[in-house]
Design a protein around this motif. Structure first.
Motif, PDB file in Angstrom:
ATOM      1  N   GLY A 429      47.850 -44.982 -32.942  1.00 32.81           N
ATOM      2  CA  GLY A 429      47.700 -46.104 -32.027  1.00 32.81           C
ATOM      3  C   GLY A 429      46.240 -46.408 -31.695  1.00 32.81           C
ATOM      4  O   GLY A 429      45.414 -45.502 -31.487  1.00 32.81           O
ATOM      5  N   ASP A 430      45.932 -47.687 -31.636  1.00 37.03           N
ATOM      6  CA  ASP A 430      44.567 -48.162 -31.383  1.00 37.03           C
ATOM      7  C   ASP A 430      44.687 -49.473 -30.618  1.00 37.03           C
ATOM      8  O   ASP A 430      45.227 -50.447 -31.147  1.00 37.03           O
ATOM      9  N   TRP A 431      44.194 -49.545 -29.385  1.00 40.20           N
ATOM     10  CA  TRP A 431      44.482 -50.706 -28.555  1.00 40.20           C
ATOM     11  C   TRP A 431      43.332 -51.036 -27.631  1.00 40.20           C
ATOM     12  O   TRP A 431      42.388 -50.268 -27.472  1.00 40.20           O
ATOM     13  N   GLY A 432      43.438 -52.199 -27.004  1.00 38.10           N
ATOM     14  CA  GLY A 432      42.414 -52.642 -26.062  1.00 38.10           C
ATOM     15  C   GLY A 432      42.383 -54.154 -25.972  1.00 38.10           C
ATOM     16  O   GLY A 432      43.205 -54.857 -26.551  1.00 38.10           O
ATOM     17  N   SER A 433      41.387 -54.660 -25.236  1.00 34.01           N
ATOM     18  CA  SER A 433      41.258 -56.108 -25.104  1.00 34.01           C
ATOM     19  C   SER A 433      40.806 -56.734 -26.415  1.00 34.01           C
ATOM     20  O   SER A 433      41.182 -57.860 -26.737  1.00 34.01           O
ATOM     21  N   LEU A 434      39.983 -56.018 -27.164  1.00 35.74           N
ATOM     22  CA  LEU A 434      39.599 -56.423 -28.510  1.00 35.74           C
ATOM     23  C   LEU A 434      39.092 -55.192 -29.242  1.00 35.74           C
ATOM     24  O   LEU A 434      38.672 -54.209 -28.618  1.00 35.74           O
ATOM     25  N   GLU A 466      34.020 -44.022 -29.476  1.00 33.75           N
ATOM     26  CA  GLU A 466      35.083 -43.470 -30.309  1.00 33.75           C
ATOM     27  C   GLU A 466      35.847 -42.383 -29.562  1.00 33.75           C
ATOM     28  O   GLU A 466      37.060 -42.231 -29.725  1.00 33.75           O
ATOM     29  N   ARG A 467      35.119 -41.617 -28.714  1.00 31.29           N
ATOM     30  CA  ARG A 467      35.790 -40.576 -27.942  1.00 31.29           C
ATOM     31  C   ARG A 467      36.767 -41.186 -26.931  1.00 31.29           C
ATOM     32  O   ARG A 467      37.796 -40.611 -26.616  1.00 31.29           O
ATOM     33  N   MET A 468      36.399 -42.375 -26.417  1.00 31.09           N
ATOM     34  CA  MET A 468      37.273 -43.055 -25.451  1.00 31.09           C
ATOM     35  C   MET A 468      38.514 -43.644 -26.127  1.00 31.09           C
ATOM     36  O   MET A 468      39.487 -43.984 -25.474  1.00 31.09           O
ATOM     37  N   THR A 474      44.805 -42.493 -23.275  1.00 31.93           N
ATOM     38  CA  THR A 474      45.665 -43.534 -22.712  1.00 31.93           C
ATOM     39  C   THR A 474      46.931 -42.918 -22.146  1.00 31.93           C
ATOM     40  O   THR A 474      47.389 -43.291 -21.051  1.00 31.93           O
ATOM     41  N   ALA A 475      47.500 -41.961 -22.861  1.00 29.22           N
ATOM     42  CA  ALA A 475      48.733 -41.309 -22.409  1.00 29.22           C
ATOM     43  C   ALA A 475      48.500 -40.523 -21.127  1.00 29.22           C
ATOM     44  O   ALA A 475      49.397 -40.430 -20.277  1.00 29.22           O
ATOM     45  N   GLU A 481      53.656 -44.881 -22.745  1.00 28.65           N
ATOM     46  CA  GLU A 481      54.681 -44.025 -22.155  1.00 28.65           C
ATOM     47  C   GLU A 481      54.848 -42.703 -22.883  1.00 28.65           C
ATOM     48  O   GLU A 481      55.012 -41.652 -22.260  1.00 28.65           O
ATOM     49  N   GLU A 482      54.820 -42.749 -24.222  1.00 31.23           N
ATOM     50  CA  GLU A 482      55.044 -41.522 -24.980  1.00 31.23           C
ATOM     51  C   GLU A 482      54.445 -41.670 -26.364  1.00 31.23           C
ATOM     52  O   GLU A 482      54.615 -42.704 -27.017  1.00 31.23           O
ATOM     53  N   ILE A 483      53.728 -40.669 -26.813  1.00 30.64           N
ATOM     54  CA  ILE A 483      53.240 -40.601 -28.190  1.00 30.64           C
ATOM     55  C   ILE A 483      54.170 -39.655 -28.942  1.00 30.64           C
ATOM     56  O   ILE A 483      54.493 -38.567 -28.458  1.00 30.64           O
ATOM     57  N   ILE A 484      54.585 -40.075 -30.135  1.00 23.96           N
ATOM     58  CA  ILE A 484      55.614 -39.319 -30.856  1.00 23.96           C
ATOM     59  C   ILE A 484      55.158 -38.997 -32.275  1.00 23.96           C
ATOM     60  O   ILE A 484      54.278 -39.657 -32.837  1.00 23.96           O
ATOM     61  N   ASP A 485      55.759 -37.975 -32.826  1.00 22.33           N
ATOM     62  CA  ASP A 485      55.674 -37.698 -34.252  1.00 22.33           C
ATOM     63  C   ASP A 485      56.380 -38.850 -34.972  1.00 22.33           C
ATOM     64  O   ASP A 485      57.539 -39.159 -34.674  1.00 22.33           O
ATOM     65  N   PRO A 486      55.712 -39.551 -35.899  1.00 24.49           N
ATOM     66  CA  PRO A 486      56.361 -40.677 -36.580  1.00 24.49           C
ATOM     67  C   PRO A 486      57.721 -40.343 -37.180  1.00 24.49           C
ATOM     68  O   PRO A 486      58.587 -41.211 -37.273  1.00 24.49           O
TER      69      PRO A 486
END
Length: 516
Positions: A429-434, A466-468, A474-475, A481-486
């Motif tokens: 996962g990779d997210w943000g305003s941009l 990159e560390r952020m 985020t979790a 809500e939850e990070i999962i094993d794919p």
């Protein structure tokens, strides 16, 4: 045996009707690579189940003594039948009688087909091969006057979009009102090479514009890319098979819930290939369809509209037998960004899921809206905002899986954040305003310009940011809500489908209903 003469006359007239436009016209239909309407109905429906309505309607010629000399049937057939054991309404144009033109038809038959589907709450399949409108200008001379146009039965056409599944097959030249009938459906197909669709045909267009042949003006490639028609097929038989599959995911009407299918796939099945499905290099694309195929019940993914709005993938699938509406993005097209066409595609698909009570699964990898001059000229933000409205207005159960990117306004459209966020994220996962790569130069311009070594300072800033970027940070803040094993994704999606099943509420969607 008092009525034996009338029974014989009945059988005679039915036999004349079954001849359609006559042997010569039937041979011409076959020579053009197309089936007749009766052959189409026979191949589409379960064998022996078609019950025709209006078989004696047509134009008769009588001798002076009142005996029937000749009979030409109306060029629209309809009736009830079964498709994979379920009752449906089917209606089709007979091109062998005046090329399917409406001035050789009896429009009340088309109206009754639509009304029957609505009042009996049964799906309707339209086999379109002709204009189906007001006929040619020759009809003015026959009538002796012109008339203000109207669309007979269009109230039923509109009502059906909100009530029962509607499938339209463009099987030959389709023009005028016939083209409007084709697109006023939940799913439409066109046969490549033998079917074309026009608002007006080449001869009319040549009077006001360029001279084009039928394929260049209205062939399958034109309409599937523009989104007027959902899919092209190689043959009529393929169209019939796709019709069966499409309807298998849906209820007979909005007054029922979609039926559960066979349960032949282990809900707990794990696929190790998912661990490497998303590349570590964020600039590298990957194929989304294999990911979809391994998450859903094997062989159950039914994609629709592949050639239109191509950065968005939409289709039906099953999870532990339960039908769902599935949305994903294709990184090979605009990196998965939503352009105007993708937004329009999303609106229509979400409305379809909402109309027929299908839970939605959204596999998210959205870098944002498409940007640049073409995006601005096509009003991407307007269509994108309408897509967000469709998502936020949806009431069906919704589950999002963030595979990789979720940026900007489009990324926020993965679901209605004010509802229960039934959502999981993969470690990719990779997210943000941009995306950070696109914003460092702007956000840190002053610092970079003041640095004695701008390149070194840029590398330092990138390393810091990159560390952020870690999804685990985020979790920690419960922003995901939850990070999962794919590999757990399928079992979690099947759990969602089972939880969502009793929440599906049959009934009409609202006063406006579904729009094509």
């Amino acid at each position: 045996m008092v009525w034996e003469p009338e029974i014989e006359e009945l059988h005679r007239r039915q036999e004349l009707a079954r001849r359609m436009g006559g042997p010569e016209k039937v041979a011409r239909q076959h020579a053009n690579g197309r089936l007749t309407v009766r052959e189409r109905i026979g191949k589409l429906l379960d064998a022996g189940t078609f019950r025709e309505v209006g078989s004696l309607a047509g134009q008769a010629r009588y001798a002076d003594d009142g005996t029937l000399e000749d009979f030409t049937p109306a060029n629209f057939l309809f009736g009830r039948g079964r498709l994979n054991g379920r009752p449906v309404i089917v209606g089709g144009d007979d091109f062998t009688v005046r090329g399917g033109a409406a001035d050789a038809g009896i429009f009340q038959k088309q109206i009754m087909a639509e009304q029957m589907a609505n009042e009996l709450r049964l799906p309707i399949v339209r086999l379109i091969d002709g204009t189906g409108g007001g006929g040619s200008v020759k009809s003015y001379e026959a009538m002796g006057f012109t008339y203000v146009p109207f669309n007979p039965g269009w109230d039923w056409v509109v009502a059906n979009l909100a009530t029962v599944p509607v499938v339209s097959l463009a099987l030959g030249p389709v023009a005028g009102l016939g083209s409007a009938r084709a697109v006023s459906s939940h799913y439409s197909m066109i046969v490549k090479g033998t079917a074309q669709m026009f608002i007006a045909g080449p001869a009319v267009v040549a009077r006001i514009g360029p001279s084009l042949d039928k394929e260049d003006l209205g062939g399958a490639a034109v309409h599937t890319r523009a989104g007027a028609i959902d899919d092209e097929v190689a043959s009529e038989e393929e169209a019939f098979e796709r019709t069966r599959r499409f309807l298998s995911y849906l209820p007979s009407s909005v007054h029922e819930a979609p039926p559960r299918g066979a349960r032949r796939d282990d809900p707990a099945r794990r696929d190790d290939s998912l661990l490497s499905a998303i590349p570590r290099d964020r600039k590298q694309v990957y194929k989304i369809r294999p990911v979809i195929e391994t998450l859903v019940d094997q062989g159950s993914f039914f994609e629709m509209g592949r050639r239109h709005g191509r950065s968005l993938v939409t289709g039906f699938a099953r999870l532990d037998g339960w039908p769902v509406a599935l949305i994903a993005t294709d990184p090979f097209v605009f990196g998965g960004a939503w352009d105007a066409a993708a937004a329009q595609k999303l609106i229509r698909f979400v409305d379809l899921a909402e109309t027929f009570h299908l839970p939605v699964v959204h596999l998210v990898d959205v870098p944002g809206f498409a940007v640049g001059p073409e995006a601005e000229k096509s009003a991407t933000i307007r269509h994108g905002a309408r897509a967000l409205a469709a998502v936020y207005q949806a009431s069906v159960p919704w589950c999002s899986i963030i595979l990789r990117r979720a940026f900007g306004v489009a990324g926020a459209g993965m679901m209605n954040h004010a509802r229960l966020r039934y959502r999981y994220a993969w470690p990719s996962g990779d997210w943000g305003s941009l995306p950070m790569e696109g914003g460092i130069e702007v956000a840190y311009r002053a610092e970079l310009e003041a640095a004695p070594d701008p390149a070194a300072r840029m590398a330092e800033i990138q390393a810091r940011l990159e560390r952020m970027r870690s999804p685990f940070r985020t979790a920690e803040h419960f922003s995901v809500e939850e990070i999962i094993d794919p590999r757990e994704t399928r079992s979690l999606l099947c759990e969602f489908a089972n939880l969502a099943a009793p929440l599906r509420t049959p009934g009409l969607r609202g006063p406006a209903g579904y729009r094509p």
